[in-house]
Design a protein around this motif. Sequence first.
Motif: not given
Length: 115
Positions: A70-96
């Motif tokens: 959703v945030p990518a759609v709000d920032v990027l030109p719609v024509e680029l959505i199929p080409r998006v590669v995310h650079g990073e994300q943070d996951f915080h694991f508290h339990r399985p």
Amino acid sequence: MTTTNNATEEELRFDDSGLNTWTDEERFEVTRERLAEYAAATNDPIPAHCSGDVASPVFAIVPVFEALLVPAVDVLPVELIPRVVHGEQDFHFHRPIRPGDKLVSRGKMIGYEGL
């Protein structure tokens, strides 16, 4: 940033007003079937993952995928959505992650780089 499309140069504009804005909450209910399907799709050999007793750590992308898109759609030109590669994300694991869990996620885009 510009791109060439059919020998016509077209200006693509990013909308920085969408940066650093949290998405609404996305809700996801975990089922044993969904965990087992993910294990099968990713060739996961671990018995607890295959039976759907517990999620593999990589399953964590499934419930948060919409909140990341959703945030990518709000920032990027719609024509680029199929080409998006995310650079990073943070996951915080508290339990399985387990069947019956009701997960809530949200995301925000904090930057971009056009290449």
